[in-house]
Scaffold this active site. Structure first.
Site, PDB file in Angstrom:
ATOM      1  N   GLU A 128     -18.741  -4.977  11.218  1.00  0.00           N
ATOM      2  CA  GLU A 128     -19.633  -4.155  12.031  1.00  0.00           C
ATOM      3  C   GLU A 128     -20.584  -4.985  12.877  1.00  0.00           C
ATOM      4  O   GLU A 128     -20.843  -4.679  14.052  1.00  0.00           O
ATOM      5  CB  GLU A 128     -20.421  -3.201  11.131  1.00  0.00           C
ATOM      6  CG  GLU A 128     -19.584  -2.170  10.405  1.00  0.00           C
ATOM      7  CD  GLU A 128     -19.008  -2.656   9.093  1.00  0.00           C
ATOM      8  OE1 GLU A 128     -18.325  -1.863   8.413  1.00  0.00           O
ATOM      9  OE2 GLU A 128     -19.232  -3.838   8.740  1.00  0.00           O
ATOM     10  N   ARG A 178     -25.145  -1.220   8.693  1.00  0.00           N
ATOM     11  CA  ARG A 178     -24.845  -2.614   8.394  1.00  0.00           C
ATOM     12  C   ARG A 178     -25.099  -3.507   9.615  1.00  0.00           C
ATOM     13  O   ARG A 178     -25.178  -4.728   9.491  1.00  0.00           O
ATOM     14  CB  ARG A 178     -23.392  -2.771   7.941  1.00  0.00           C
ATOM     15  CG  ARG A 178     -22.980  -1.847   6.819  1.00  0.00           C
ATOM     16  CD  ARG A 178     -21.619  -2.177   6.273  1.00  0.00           C
ATOM     17  NE  ARG A 178     -21.697  -3.277   5.322  1.00  0.00           N
ATOM     18  CZ  ARG A 178     -20.645  -3.822   4.728  1.00  0.00           C
ATOM     19  NH1 ARG A 178     -19.437  -3.385   5.025  1.00  0.00           N
ATOM     20  NH2 ARG A 178     -20.788  -4.793   3.882  1.00  0.00           N
ATOM     21  N   LYS A 188       0.839  -1.190   0.000  1.00  0.00           N
ATOM     22  CA  LYS A 188       0.000   0.000   0.000  1.00  0.00           C
ATOM     23  C   LYS A 188       0.880   1.248   0.000  1.00  0.00           C
ATOM     24  O   LYS A 188       1.855   1.341   0.747  1.00  0.00           O
ATOM     25  CB  LYS A 188      -0.915  -0.016   1.234  1.00  0.00           C
ATOM     26  CG  LYS A 188      -2.135   0.866   1.118  1.00  0.00           C
ATOM     27  CD  LYS A 188      -3.139   0.583   2.240  1.00  0.00           C
ATOM     28  CE  LYS A 188      -4.402   1.435   2.063  1.00  0.00           C
ATOM     29  NZ  LYS A 188      -5.395   1.184   3.122  1.00  0.00           N
TER      30      LYS A 188
END
Length: 650
Positions: A364, A392, A276
């Site tokens: 979540e 969610r 990344k």
């Protein structure tokens, strides 16, 4: 080949490997320069340049469908599909979306701003392809962070059972937004390379091509080779073949492996190792996640161009500081977050109380239920979660926390319009969907002082409590003492002699007051800091005054504050008094700056005061004989109306 000349990914197929490698470096430079001006998701896109080039080199979009999980790492895909000339408009109103967008290009077959959806969508597209006797591959690019999501696991299980072919490109960069903290990630790092298997399979197939029967008869030998040479780990347990790991920045190796996946019969996982932030020092060295999504910055120094004002702090930091202060006195307080530790300013808490901090990954539902379990066990959990991600976990909030009356405190971060991230991230629905749940408290502070007091008050009580706060900053002025705010109470402020009433909440309270002072407008400004329960006594008093009432809400009106007021007034059985509502419509709100969106949707301060002025010119004379103002209730001008506070913590 110049980046701006790219019109179609088919152009890549004419390039040599050195030319592709040169193009990769040009794309990195283009991304850094472009995003330094507009902001956006930088690290994830820098890390996927070679992989995206290889995907478009091997496959034929849009016939072959490329899905990027979440979609924030699709910038290179956008460049290769002819959208580079529009990058100056990235995430601006009527400009390029920061995610894949179906209406934007035929090369975007799926769109999402939430994690872990691409595998389910890919299976659905593959089923549609096969039932309609169409051709083409379906390829999902999903990161290691997204694979911690339960929905991705459910999809893997289903894909492994099905005959439809899906190619899963597992982008392993050891990070989601911040570094991953999950056992699943550790398990995946043990996967071994399958180059030997691919080489043997390719050689055997080439040698036996004239004899399909013999080739089919040797399928069991192929399986033995696969099991001997490939440790597919978890993927193999789902019934999926595995290729990799592959260096995600080595174009020749990527192309060879993706070609093998294309030729493979049945679903297959291609494990790609990427870095990344690759190619830009500050982003490549970042381990906190601050270069995941960036504001405009100086590309030479890596310094962000500040958009805040002196003397201001982020709402997230104010809330996190209050929780930390309380945790110092109460060892039962724990903090949980679904991979939002940096964005929600919880890294200091994590360093100070490592045993009481839980980054649950992009999960979540699990986060909320785990918090419920902690509360049932006698702890006092605080869950920090973005508004758009809280939706969610609606079932877990309702079924696991609220139904059991468990004392979980939720910090609903990024509430309201968030702007450039668009319709997948706007935090404008939480008031409406949380109000349907019994026995919960929903509130929003107007300033830093009220924010810390609401956190303190929430921990004094046992009801599940949701404290929502917006993205951005506010004046940092707050006292050292924390004071209790009685649940369900509102306050009000008079600016001049009130001719009208505005009921609003959050930062809008002080913004409306300031504009009323500047304009010389006589207003009673009500701080409706609780959405559930509401201050029923004050609502009745306000409407008894006979003044025009406007409810000014910056979230969806349907199910929001105005609905709560209407429900309260309807309890008496009498006709509900008329009042005006300024709020967001029943619609998905696109991307753009918050200011541009508020103006476009008619919920700016200017829209409010335009209405107030029109109302003053038409209705005030008609209402002159019917108004009643209780002088015994109204405080002096500019001072808050009734409030309560019978407890404090220094």
């Amino acid at each position: 080949m110049r980046i701006l000349d790219l019109k179609d990914p088919g152009q890549l197929k004419t390039l040599s490997i050195p030319q592709l490698e040169s193009l990769a470096q040009e794309i990195r430079s283009f991304l850094i320069q472009s995003l330094s001006k507009t902001g956006g998701h930088l690290s994830s896109n820098l890390g996927i340049v070679e992989l995206t080039l290889a995907l478009h080199y091997v496959f034929e979009s849009p016939k072959d469908r490329l899905l990027f999980d979440v979609g924030h790492q699709s910038y290179v895909h956008k460049i290769l599909t002819g959208r580079a000339p529009r990058f100056a408009t990235l995430r601006q109103r009527h400009g390029l979306s920061g995610f894949q967008k179906r209406e934007e290009s035929p090369h975007d077959p799926w769109e999402a701003g939430h994690s872990s959806t691409s595998l389910s969508a890919a299976l659905g597209l593959a089923v549609a392809r096969d039932l309609q006797k169409e051709s083409g591959e379906v390829i999902s690019v999903i990161g290691d962070g997204a694979l911690t999501g339960g929905m991705a696991m459910e999809a893997l299980n289903n894909i492994g059972m099905r005959k439809e072919k899906v190619i899963i490109v597992y982008n392993d960069n050891d990070m989601s937004i911040s570094p991953n903290h999950a056992g699943f990630k550790n398990h995946l790092t043990t996967l071994r390379s399958s180059r030997a298997y691919r080489s043997v399979k390719r050689d055997v197939k080439a040698g036996l091509e004239p004899s399909p029967a013999l080739l089919n008869g040797l399928s069991s030998i192929r399986d033995v080779l696969r099991d001997s040479l490939v440790d597919g780990g978890l993927f193999q347990q789902f019934g999926l073949d595995y290729l990799g790991p592959v260096d995600g920045h080595n174009l020749p190796e990527l192309i060879r492996t993706l070609e093998t996946a294309r030729e493979h019969h049945g679903s297959v996982v291609v494990h790609v190792r990427t870095r990344k932030g690759m190619g830009y020092g500050p982003a490549q060295q970042d381990r906190t996640g601050q270069w995941h999504g960036v504001p405009p910055f100086d590309p030479a120094t890596g310094r962000f161009r500040s958009s805040g004002c002196a003397g201001e702090e982020s709402w997230s930091l104010i809330i996190a500081d209050a929780v930390s202060r309380l945790a110092a006195k109460d060892p039962r307080i724990t903090v949980l977050t679904p991979a939002m530790a940096n964005g929600s300013k919880l890294l200091q808490f994590a360093a100070k109380y490592p045993d009481r901090f839980f980054d649950c990954g992009i999960a979540e539902e699990h986060t909320v239920t785990a918090a419920g379990g902690m509360a049932a066990g006698g702890l006092r959990p605080f869950v920090s979660i973005y508004s758009s991600f809280l939706q969610r976990a609606y079932d877990q909030v309702l079924h696991d926390v609220a139904r059991q009356h468990l004392p979980v405190v939720f910090g609903v971060d990024r509430a309201g319009l968030v702007g450039e991230d668009g319709d997948t991230h706007q935090g404008i629905y939480d008031i409406a969907f949380l109000r349907t749940i019994p026995d919960v408290v929903i509130c929003q502070p107007k300033d830093a002082q009220e924010a810390q007091d609401l956190v303190y008050s929430a921990f004094l009580h046992s009801d599940p409590c949701f404290i929502r706060y917006p993205r951005g900053t506010t004046a940092a002025k707050r006292k050292d003492v924390l004071e209790e705010i009685q649940t369900g109470t509102w306050t009000w402020f008079d600016e001049g002699t009130p001719e009208q009433i505005v009921i609003t909440y959050g930062p809008e309270v002080d913004r409306v007051r300031e504009k009323a002072k500047v304009n010389g407008t006589g207003l009673r400004v009500v701080n409706a800091r609780f959405f559930k329960p509401v201050d029923e006594a004050m609502i009745r008093e306000l409407f008894a005054m006979g003044l025009p009432v406007t409810v000014f809400e910056t979230d969806v009106s349907q199910g929001g504050l105005s609905s709560a007021i209407r429900d309260c007034l309807a309890k008496s059985g009498d006709p509900v008094p008329a009042f005006h509502v300024i709020g967001l419509p029943d619609a998905f709100i696109p991307h753009g700056s918050v200011r541009a969106l508020r103006k476009e949707e008619g919920i700016s301060l200017e829209d409010l005061f335009d209405w107030i002025e029109r109302k003053s010119g038409t209705d005030n004379r008609q209402a002159e004989g019917t108004r009643r103002v209780d002088a015994g209730v109204r405080p002096s001008s500019g001072e808050p109306g009734p409030s309560s506070g019978n407890g404090s913590l220094s």
